[in-house]
Design an enzyme around this catalytic site. Structure first.
Site, PDB file in Angstrom:
ATOM      1  N   HIS A 123       0.840  -1.198   0.000  1.00  0.00           N
ATOM      2  CA  HIS A 123       0.000   0.000   0.000  1.00  0.00           C
ATOM      3  C   HIS A 123       0.877   1.251   0.000  1.00  0.00           C
ATOM      4  O   HIS A 123       0.887   2.029   0.952  1.00  0.00           O
ATOM      5  CB  HIS A 123      -0.944  -0.011   1.211  1.00  0.00           C
ATOM      6  CG  HIS A 123      -1.926  -1.134   1.184  1.00  0.00           C
ATOM      7  ND1 HIS A 123      -1.754  -2.279   1.928  1.00  0.00           N
ATOM      8  CD2 HIS A 123      -3.086  -1.292   0.485  1.00  0.00           C
ATOM      9  CE1 HIS A 123      -2.775  -3.099   1.702  1.00  0.00           C
ATOM     10  NE2 HIS A 123      -3.585  -2.529   0.833  1.00  0.00           N
ATOM     11  N   HIS A 127       1.325   1.720  -5.731  1.00  0.00           N
ATOM     12  CA  HIS A 127      -0.013   1.122  -5.753  1.00  0.00           C
ATOM     13  C   HIS A 127      -1.060   2.179  -6.087  1.00  0.00           C
ATOM     14  O   HIS A 127      -1.980   1.938  -6.886  1.00  0.00           O
ATOM     15  CB  HIS A 127      -0.306   0.494  -4.390  1.00  0.00           C
ATOM     16  CG  HIS A 127      -1.725   0.066  -4.192  1.00  0.00           C
ATOM     17  ND1 HIS A 127      -2.321  -0.933  -4.931  1.00  0.00           N
ATOM     18  CD2 HIS A 127      -2.690   0.518  -3.340  1.00  0.00           C
ATOM     19  CE1 HIS A 127      -3.582  -1.104  -4.546  1.00  0.00           C
ATOM     20  NE2 HIS A 127      -3.824  -0.222  -3.587  1.00  0.00           N
ATOM     21  N   HIS A 163      -6.685   6.833  -1.996  1.00  0.00           N
ATOM     22  CA  HIS A 163      -7.474   5.773  -1.357  1.00  0.00           C
ATOM     23  C   HIS A 163      -6.727   4.949  -0.310  1.00  0.00           C
ATOM     24  O   HIS A 163      -7.347   4.294   0.517  1.00  0.00           O
ATOM     25  CB  HIS A 163      -8.083   4.850  -2.410  1.00  0.00           C
ATOM     26  CG  HIS A 163      -7.175   3.740  -2.857  1.00  0.00           C
ATOM     27  ND1 HIS A 163      -6.177   3.928  -3.787  1.00  0.00           N
ATOM     28  CD2 HIS A 163      -7.109   2.437  -2.488  1.00  0.00           C
ATOM     29  CE1 HIS A 163      -5.545   2.771  -3.974  1.00  0.00           C
ATOM     30  NE2 HIS A 163      -6.089   1.861  -3.205  1.00  0.00           N
TER      31      HIS A 163
END
Length: 244
Positions: A123, A127, A163
């Site tokens: 993450h 990504h 996100h």
């Protein structure tokens, strides 16, 4: 605004303002004056980014692109997610359509990029760039694209970028079980997802990063609602709810 003269050369950054091209869309004078414009205009990066707006977009190699970003001089070095998202916003004409200040949104995207932890093996900002590229692929499909306004595209691409911002490398269940501060703050409800989107929007409280001033009150509310909904929708617990 579409231009069919072809590929950007490595000398584009040094050409007269307005003569360079960003994929199919001309690089504006305002963009070329920013470091992102010069970085994107280098041949090593532009050729890779142009694949995102080609019929072969699905085969875009984010790892090769990341290597090209690592070879850029400062301040572009390693700004993989920033440059990809900024490039796509320009390609869609979103920045001009919504009269957004380029310097401010570029600064905001950069801070989001830097908010990813480089020690997180998955993450991380690479990504974020990968998800942004994949979201864009679907946004460009004709059956969806004809229903989208610039505000929708802005919300989708920036939601993809933010996100997983600040992801600590553990999941919600772990945070809740260990009574982590984030779990307490968000009452065990989509803990990480709330954290990611809140961290990105908090950056807008800094005057130099607040690009939203050009939006009407209603447009800002719509943008924020869409971006929040998309990020919260990445909580695995919500997947069946969305699918049914």
């Amino acid at each position: 605004d579409e231009d069919e003269e072809g590929m950007l050369g490595g000398a584009a950054a040094d050409s007269k303002l307005g003569a360079a091209h960003m994929g199919n869309r001309a690089i504006s004078e305002a963009t070329l004056q920013l470091w992102a414009g010069a970085a994107i205009a280098t041949s090593g990066l532009s050729l890779k980014l142009q694949k995102l707006v080609s019929p072969d977009a699905w085969s875009f190699d984010v790892f090769e692109y990341d290597v090209a970003c690592s070879l850029l001089p400062e301040p572009g070095t390693g700004k993989t997610a920033t440059l990809l998202c900024y490039y796509l916003l320009e390609q869609h004409g979103v920045i001009d359509a919504l009269q957004i200040e380029r310097a401010k949104i570029l600064g905001w995207l950069t801070k989001i990029d830097e908010g990813y932890l480089p020690t997180n093996p998955y993450h991380n900002s690479l990504h974020a760039a990968d998800v942004c590229a994949n979201i864009d692929y679907f946004l460009r499909q004709p059956n969806l694209n004809r229903h989208l306004a610039p505000l929708d595209i802005l919300a989708c691409l920036t939601a993809a970028l933010m996100h997983d911002m600040g992801h600590p490398g553990v999941n919600n269940t772990f945070l809740e079980a260990t009574k982590h501060e984030l779990a307490i703050t968000y009452n065990d409800v989509s803990v990480l997802e709330n954290h990611h989107v809140a961290a990105a929007f908090k950056l807008l409280k800094t005057k130099e990063l607040d690009w939203t001033k050009s939006l009407s009150i209603d447009d800002y509310k719509d943008y924020r609602e869409t971006a929040i909904g998309m990020v919260l929708g990445t909580d695995m617990r919500a997947h069946f709810e969305h699918l049914t």
